[in-house]
Design an enzyme around this catalytic site. Structure first.
Site, PDB file in Angstrom:
ATOM      1  CD  GLU A 267      -1.578 -93.091   1.089  1.00 48.83           C
ATOM      2  OE1 GLU A 267      -0.678 -93.104   0.242  1.00 48.83           O
ATOM      3  OE2 GLU A 267      -2.203 -94.123   1.424  1.00 48.83           O
TER       4      GLU A 267
ATOM      5  CG  LEU B 267       0.285-101.434  -7.927  1.00 47.64           C
ATOM      6  CD1 LEU B 267       0.745-102.717  -7.252  1.00 47.64           C
ATOM      7  CD2 LEU B 267       0.988-100.226  -7.319  1.00 47.64           C
TER       8      LEU B 267
ATOM      9  CB  SER C 114      -7.604 -98.782   2.878  1.00 47.08           C
ATOM     10  OG  SER C 114      -6.357 -98.191   2.673  1.00 47.08           O
ATOM     11  CG  ASN C 115      -5.709 -94.213   0.020  1.00 44.73           C
ATOM     12  OD1 ASN C 115      -5.809 -93.111   0.552  1.00 44.73           O
ATOM     13  ND2 ASN C 115      -4.681 -95.021   0.211  1.00 44.73           N
TER      14      ASN C 115
ATOM     15  CG  HIS D 186       4.588 -91.926  -4.923  1.00 45.42           C
ATOM     16  ND1 HIS D 186       4.675 -93.099  -5.629  1.00 45.42           N
ATOM     17  CD2 HIS D 186       5.744 -91.816  -4.247  1.00 45.42           C
ATOM     18  CE1 HIS D 186       5.836 -93.669  -5.395  1.00 45.42           C
ATOM     19  NE2 HIS D 186       6.513 -92.904  -4.557  1.00 45.42           N
TER      20      HIS D 186
ATOM     21  CG  ASN E 123      -0.543 -91.842  -8.544  1.00 45.47           C
ATOM     22  OD1 ASN E 123      -1.223 -92.786  -8.111  1.00 45.47           O
ATOM     23  ND2 ASN E 123       0.776 -91.845  -8.483  1.00 45.47           N
TER      24      ASN E 123
HETATM   25  C1  GAR Z   1      -1.214 -96.351  -0.836  1.00 47.65           C
HETATM   26  O1  GAR Z   1      -0.341 -96.104   0.240  1.00 47.65           O
HETATM   27  C2  GAR Z   1      -0.779 -95.586  -2.063  1.00 47.65           C
HETATM   28  O2  GAR Z   1      -0.156 -94.371  -1.770  1.00 47.65           O
HETATM   29  C3  GAR Z   1       0.222 -96.543  -2.677  1.00 47.65           C
HETATM   30  O3  GAR Z   1      -0.345 -97.811  -2.501  1.00 47.65           O
HETATM   31  C4  GAR Z   1      -1.104 -97.812  -1.286  1.00 47.65           C
HETATM   32  C5  GAR Z   1      -2.446 -98.428  -1.586  1.00 47.65           C
HETATM   33  O4  GAR Z   1      -3.169 -98.675  -0.406  1.00 47.65           O
HETATM   34  N1  GAR Z   1       0.436 -96.225  -4.070  1.00 47.65           N
HETATM   35  C6  GAR Z   1       1.608 -96.426  -4.679  1.00 47.65           C
HETATM   36  O5  GAR Z   1       2.570 -96.913  -4.125  1.00 47.65           O
HETATM   37  C7  GAR Z   1       1.636 -95.990  -6.136  1.00 47.65           C
HETATM   38  N2  GAR Z   1       2.975 -95.919  -6.626  1.00 47.65           N
HETATM   39  P1  GAR Z   1      -4.728 -98.959  -0.474  1.00 47.65           P
HETATM   40  O6  GAR Z   1      -4.948-100.023  -1.559  1.00 47.65           O
HETATM   41  O7  GAR Z   1      -5.087 -99.479   0.890  1.00 47.65           O
HETATM   42  O8  GAR Z   1      -5.414 -97.675  -0.817  1.00 47.65           O
END
Ligand code: GAR
Length: 187
Positions: free
Chosen positions: A173, A84, A13-14, A103, A101
């Site tokens: 985010e 990841l 989604s990001n 977090h 990145n």
């Molecule tokens: C996001 O909240 C991001 O901050 C986190 O995974 C999610 C991905 O959501 N990232 C971590 O935890 C990295 N250590 P998305 O796939 O919907 O963008």
């Protein structure tokens, strides 16, 4: 026009939000998404947005220079959006201060190996935190330890579930990540 390559492992989604943000900008554009998980929802999102999404393997990433050489040709900046795997040293060395990145917590709290996605929000809930937030940072050899570029906080209610926390984090985010990427790339 600067070229952004996004790495994602899951929902994306990001990634989608960043792609949409830069479609109207003249300074940078997302040229590709790289994904290490064939079942990730990010493939579907990219298809809708007409952005190539490429699957790669552990071998491509860790045991060969395939991804490194490709990035050297295709990317000015690299964005990790829910990615990841740890970035190998050869890529970090080739892109100094060019890998960003996000977090889903206020680092240095709730960072490090195994701290991702819902694991972070579950831990925040278990510790009865009254606030949490997001950290956008440069990537170095250690998980979640690169220089912090930006943080934003959100307040928590005692009744918030880990899912509520995840939702609050996603809103932060979506609001900040594309703008911070843009600022760093224009800096
Ligand atoms: C996001 O909240 C991001 O901050 C986190 O995974 C999610 C991905 O959501 N990232 C971590 O935890 C990295 N250590 P998305 O796939 O919907 O963008």
């Amino acid at each position: 026009m600067k070229r952004i390559v996004i790495f994602a492992s899951g929902s994306g989604s990001n990634a989608e939000n960043i792609i949409r943000y830069f479609t109207t900008k003249k300074t940078a554009t997302v040229v590709k998404v790289l994904c290490n998980n064939k079942d990730a929802k990010v493939f579907e999102r990219c298809k809708k947005l007409h952005v190539p999404c490429q699957l790669f393997t552990r071998d491509d990433f860790f045991n060969s220079e395939n991804i490194l050489q490709q990035l050297k040709k295709e990317a000015d900046s690299i964005v990790l959006a829910g990615f990841l795997w740890k970035i190998p040293t050869n890529i970090i060395t080739a892109f100094p201060n060019k890998i960003i990145n996000i977090h889903p917590a206020l680092l240095p709290k709730y960072g490090g190996k195994g701290m991702y996605g819902m694991h972070v929000h579950n831990a925040v809930k278990e510790n009865n935190e009254t606030e949490t937030g997001i950290t956008i940072h440069f990537v170095n050899e250690n998980y979640d330890e690169g220089a912090i570029i930006f943080q934003a906080k959100t307040q928590l209610n005692p009744s918030d579930t880990p899912e509520d926390i995840a939702q609050k984090i996603h809103l932060l985010e979506y609001e900040h990540f594309p703008k911070v990427i843009e600022t760093v790339m224009n800096g």
